[in-house]
Design an enzyme around this catalytic site. Structure first.
Site, PDB file in Angstrom:
ATOM      1  N   ASP A 208       0.843  -1.198   0.000  1.00 13.87           N
ATOM      2  CA  ASP A 208       0.000   0.000   0.000  1.00 13.87           C
ATOM      3  C   ASP A 208       0.876   1.244   0.000  1.00 13.87           C
ATOM      4  OD1 ASP A 208       0.370   1.007   2.993  1.00 13.87           O
ATOM      5  OD2 ASP A 208       0.116  -1.160   3.073  1.00 13.87           O
ATOM      6  N   ASP A 210       0.691   3.606   2.399  1.00 20.33           N
ATOM      7  CA  ASP A 210       0.517   4.182   3.729  1.00 20.33           C
ATOM      8  C   ASP A 210      -0.651   5.161   3.664  1.00 20.33           C
ATOM      9  OD1 ASP A 210       1.639   3.871   6.388  1.00 20.33           O
ATOM     10  OD2 ASP A 210       2.219   5.972   6.271  1.00 20.33           O
TER      11      ASP A 210
END
Length: 288
Positions: A208, A210
């Protein structure tokens, strides 16, 4: 010396495929109970050991992982090279979900973990200026590229305590510091591997962005799990190529990882705590 590869599997990786004579065994440690039993076997003629960092079924939080017991157990089993596989968030647009980063630096922001085998009664100071092994990291990068994985060589990993993900303000701060990825488990693991004189490489699998990215918003666990599944398959492919690259015969590390304690122990022999020295028999027996 014979090569013995230790794989510490992170989130989503609780087993290792392809091992010959694969057997789960209880690993002893003077520092408590490791995260789980370890899977031992051989791959292409090279001995391998697999340890699920969080335990099968994901039992341990990043804080409660018994890091000292894990590293001590791998040392007692004769592991010469540790490859850490872990999930991470990315602070860089070009380090996208599904990419792998071969980490070479850390900023340790954890605060609730025991970070050393040494202490009162036997003190040592090892260098972690270069906390990962360049030789081992290069092998991981080569294996990853051969497996068709997008590999980023070099990167700074911000180790946070967790288990919550970052606030947006924290995420932006860490980006401003020049960090590349963020995770919860490589510290104190890398420091302890250095104290145990075991070469250590970190393969961080991006899941991802973050919480800094304006187009992606907060970390969504369901999206992370989907990416983890794909990353786990890629990680197995990377690992399967390591025996051919590292070989069966282990020569001394050219970077000195396996001699990190050479001049590190500071406590005078007559002042050392016998009980602590006894616990250090595997980690530091070479110099004690």
């Amino acid at each position: 010396m014979q090569t013995k590869i230790g794989i510490i599997g992170g989130s989503g990786i609780y087993n290792m495929d392809g091992l010959e004579n694969a057997t789960w065994v209880t690993a002893p440690s003077a520092w408590g109970t490791p995260s789980d039993d370890v899977l031992t076997g051989r791959l292409d003629g090279v001995d391998m050991v697999f340890l699920p960092r969080h335990g099968r079924g994901h039992v341990h939080s990043p804080t409660t992982v018994p890091y000292r017991a894990n590293i001590d157990a791998l040392k007692r089993l004769g592991v010469t090279d540790i490859i850490s596989i872990s999930a991470c968030g990315s602070f860089r647009e070009d380090m996208a979900p599904g990419d792998f980063v071969i980490v070479d630096q850390f900023i340790d922001r954890t605060f609730a973990r025991e970070k050393s085998f040494f202490g009162t009664g036997c003190m040592a100071h090892v260098s972690v200026a270069h906390p990962t092994c360049a030789r081992l990291s290069e092998a991981c990068a080569t294996a990853g590229r051969a497996a068709g994985i997008t590999i980023h060589t070099g990167g700074t990993y911000l180790a946070m305590e967790g288990p919550q993900f970052s606030s947006m303000a924290e995420s932006k701060l860490y980006r401003a510091w020049g960090c590349d990825v963020i995770g919860m488990t490589n510290m104190p693991e890398a420091k302890l591997a250095r104290e145990a004189e075991i070469c250590y490489a970190s393969v961080a699998m991006v899941t991802d962005y973050d919480s800094w990215h304006p187009d992606h918003g907060a970390v969504d666990v369901s999206d992370v799990i989907k990416t983890l599944q794909g990353n786990g398959t890629k990680a197995q492919d990377l690992i399967s190529r390591l025996p051919a690259l590292l070989g069966t015969d282990r020569t001394p590390c050219p970077h000195g990882c396996d001699r990190a304690l050479e001049y590190a122990v500071m406590t005078a022999p007559d002042k050392r705590d016998p009980a602590l020295v006894a616990k250090l028999d595997a980690v530091a027996g070479r110099v004690l």
